[in-house]
Design a protein around this motif. Structure first.
Motif, short mmCIF file in Angstrom:
data_model
loop_
_atom_site.label_atom_id
_atom_site.label_comp_id
_atom_site.label_asym_id
_atom_site.label_seq_id
_atom_site.Cartn_x
_atom_site.Cartn_y
_atom_site.Cartn_z
N GLU A 17 0.81 -1.29 -0.12
CA GLU A 17 -0.06 -0.01 0.05
C GLU A 17 0.95 1.36 -0.05
O GLU A 17 0.32 2.26 -0.47
CB GLU A 17 -0.94 -0.07 1.21
N SER A 18 1.98 1.27 0.42
CA SER A 18 2.71 2.40 0.62
C SER A 18 4.36 2.49 -0.10
O SER A 18 4.97 3.46 -0.14
CB SER A 18 2.96 2.87 2.07
N GLY A 19 4.70 1.24 -0.30
CA GLY A 19 6.17 0.93 -0.63
C GLY A 19 7.03 1.05 0.50
O GLY A 19 8.32 0.87 0.37
N GLU A 72 11.44 13.11 10.18
CA GLU A 72 12.63 14.02 10.50
C GLU A 72 13.03 15.15 9.55
O GLU A 72 12.87 14.48 8.27
CB GLU A 72 13.94 13.33 11.11
N THR A 73 12.94 16.33 9.45
CA THR A 73 13.46 17.10 8.58
C THR A 73 13.77 18.34 9.13
O THR A 73 13.80 18.48 10.29
CB THR A 73 12.10 17.44 7.61
N SER A 74 14.37 19.48 8.35
CA SER A 74 14.61 20.67 8.97
C SER A 74 14.80 21.78 7.75
O SER A 74 14.69 21.17 6.57
CB SER A 74 16.25 20.66 9.67
N PHE A 76 16.18 24.09 5.47
CA PHE A 76 17.75 24.32 4.49
C PHE A 76 18.49 23.10 4.73
O PHE A 76 19.55 23.10 5.00
CB PHE A 76 18.65 25.58 5.04
N ARG A 77 17.75 21.97 5.10
CA ARG A 77 18.41 20.72 5.25
C ARG A 77 19.29 20.08 3.84
O ARG A 77 19.00 20.70 2.85
CB ARG A 77 17.22 19.65 5.40
N ASN A 78 20.51 19.82 4.36
CA ASN A 78 21.58 19.37 3.36
C ASN A 78 21.86 20.97 2.49
O ASN A 78 21.53 21.00 1.55
CB ASN A 78 20.87 18.46 2.37
N ALA A 110 8.07 16.18 -2.84
CA ALA A 110 7.38 14.86 -2.61
C ALA A 110 7.84 14.25 -1.56
O ALA A 110 9.15 13.72 -1.35
CB ALA A 110 7.72 13.92 -3.98
N GLY A 111 7.10 14.00 -0.29
CA GLY A 111 7.31 13.58 0.79
C GLY A 111 7.69 15.04 1.72
O GLY A 111 9.17 14.94 2.22
N CYS A 112 7.03 15.88 1.87
CA CYS A 112 7.35 17.09 2.41
C CYS A 112 7.37 17.18 3.88
O CYS A 112 7.80 18.46 4.53
CB CYS A 112 6.62 18.21 1.97
N SER A 142 3.69 17.40 -1.02
CA SER A 142 2.74 16.16 -0.66
C SER A 142 3.25 15.40 0.56
O SER A 142 4.64 15.18 0.35
CB SER A 142 2.38 15.58 -1.93
N ASP A 143 2.52 14.67 1.18
CA ASP A 143 3.15 13.42 2.10
C ASP A 143 2.00 12.67 2.27
O ASP A 143 0.80 12.82 2.09
CB ASP A 143 3.56 14.20 3.39
N LEU A 144 2.33 11.57 2.83
CA LEU A 144 1.47 10.28 3.40
C LEU A 144 0.75 10.53 4.66
O LEU A 144 0.03 10.09 5.02
CB LEU A 144 2.25 9.15 3.26
N ASN A 198 0.26 9.65 -1.62
CA ASN A 198 1.10 8.27 -1.35
C ASN A 198 1.86 8.19 -2.48
O ASN A 198 1.21 7.95 -3.82
CB ASN A 198 -0.01 7.16 -1.25
N LEU A 199 3.19 8.22 -2.28
CA LEU A 199 4.34 8.02 -3.72
C LEU A 199 4.02 6.67 -4.43
O LEU A 199 4.64 6.48 -5.15
CB LEU A 199 5.37 8.37 -3.11
N LYS A 200 3.49 5.65 -3.59
CA LYS A 200 3.31 4.54 -4.25
C LYS A 200 2.42 4.63 -5.59
O LYS A 200 2.46 3.72 -6.55
CB LYS A 200 2.45 3.58 -3.28
N ARG A 214 13.64 13.92 -1.13
CA ARG A 214 14.70 13.63 -0.32
C ARG A 214 14.27 12.89 0.94
O ARG A 214 13.33 13.04 1.70
CB ARG A 214 15.18 15.00 0.10
N ASN A 215 15.21 11.83 1.40
CA ASN A 215 14.87 11.09 2.50
C ASN A 215 13.63 10.30 2.57
O ASN A 215 13.25 10.17 3.60
CB ASN A 215 15.41 11.77 3.66
N VAL A 216 13.20 10.04 1.51
CA VAL A 216 12.01 9.25 1.23
C VAL A 216 12.20 7.94 0.79
O VAL A 216 11.63 6.88 1.29
CB VAL A 216 10.71 9.93 0.31
#
Ligand SMILES: C[S@@+](CC[C@H](N)C(=O)[O-])C[C@H]1O[C@@H](n2cnc3c(N)ncnc32)[C@H](O)[C@@H]1O
Length: 286
Positions: A17-19, A72-74, A76-78, A110-112, A142-144, A198-200, A214-216
């Protein structure tokens, strides 16, 4: 409490369902999340809870997936990658578009997660295209996880979080005080459309200039990662960019993406000379 058979049932359903791919060493983690939902629903047996989740994919499954995501995020990440976005990608896109009389810019986070990534993107776009005047700029995020999206839409962060990674210049221009913390200014919020996705699955977005994902992908297995990258390829304009997390890479995949590296920042550019469907070139390089 969770048997290996039950773990297998849940992990297959979650993957389908989600990958999201849960290795066997994640059994305790899954169990701890299941307990929360089982208490909330008053169900005492994992198997009966599994039946509920399988039947209520639009509601209970989403609540379970929400608990399984790592948000987890921030801001100006990376930093090197954000510098690459500001110093290389945005000037390239705006110059090319201006030369062709095109004043549209479409970017997808994508996966914000809780919004720090799309707000960072919006700040950099504002800096690159002052006032955004004369441009039609769209940032999709977008995010799940509905819980993460609710925080993203509010755009309120603690002072510690904002100061940890954001220069005073950006705080002064794009944030306002909110108690001990900060709130993103409305002008910046208005640039972003937040939505559940859902990125699936494909969401039909096309004509994109940049995709941040990133990081998804680290939570997906290789098969799902390849399918996702193929969908990204199809959603991007020729010459568009894909930005992945620092632990994610297309290395060894024959994708048609060109690797970009500048001062420790990395990205992939959809090579304009490559034609046809990226699916056809998904062979492992020797
Ligand atoms: C670690 S955060 C990364 C946030 C941001 N991109 C960054 O790099 O700072 C991973 C995000 O991916 C989301 N995610 C995981 N699986 C997903 C899926 N199948 N569809 C959409 N989002 C997903 C999670 O909910 C989480 O918010």
């Amino acid at each position: 409490m969770l048997t290996y058979e039950e773990f297998r049932l849940f992990s297959e359903l979650i993957y389908q369902e989600s990958g999201i791919y849960l290795k066997e060493n994640r059994k305790d983690f899954l169990e701890s999340r299941l307990v929360k939902r089982m208490l909330a629903t008053g169900i005492t047996s994992p198997y009966w809870y599994y039946k509920l989740v399988s039947e209520k994919k639009e509601s209970e499954l989403l609540l379970l997936l929400d608990l399984l995501t790592v948000n987890e995020t921030s801001l100006f990440r990376n930093k090197p990658q954000i510098d690459l976005f500001r110093n290389v990608i945005l000037p390239d896109l705006t110059e090319r578009k201006q030369a062709g009389g095109d004043r549209n810019l479409k970017i997808w986070s994508a996966g914000c997660s809780t919004g720090e990534e799309p707000y960072t993107i919006a700040m950099e776009v504002c800096e690159a295209v002052p006032g955004c005047s004369g441009w039609d700029i769209r940032i999709f995020a977008s995010d799940l996880s509905m819980t993460a999206l609710e925080i993203a839409v509010r755009g309120e962060y603690t002072g510690v979080k904002v100061h940890a990674t954001t220069e005073d210049y950006y705080i002064g221009r794009y944030f306002e005080k909110n108690g001990d913390g900060y709130r993103v200014k409305d002008a910046l919020k208005k640039m972003i459309v937040f939505d559940f996705h859902n990125l699936k699955n494909d969401n039909g977005l096309g004509g994109l200039d940049v995709i941040f994902c990133r990081n998804v992908m680290i939570y997906f297995d290789e098969q799902e990662q390849r399918k996702l990258v193929a969908r990204f390829w199809n959603s991007l304009n020729p010459g568009g960019y894909l930005l992945l997390g620092h632990a994610e890479s297309l290395h060894g995949w024959d994708t048609g993406f060109q690797f970009i590296y500048d001062n420790k920042g990395t990205a992939y550019r959809k090579d304009e000379r490559q034609e046809g469907n990226h699916h056809l070139r998904q062979k492992e390089m020797k």
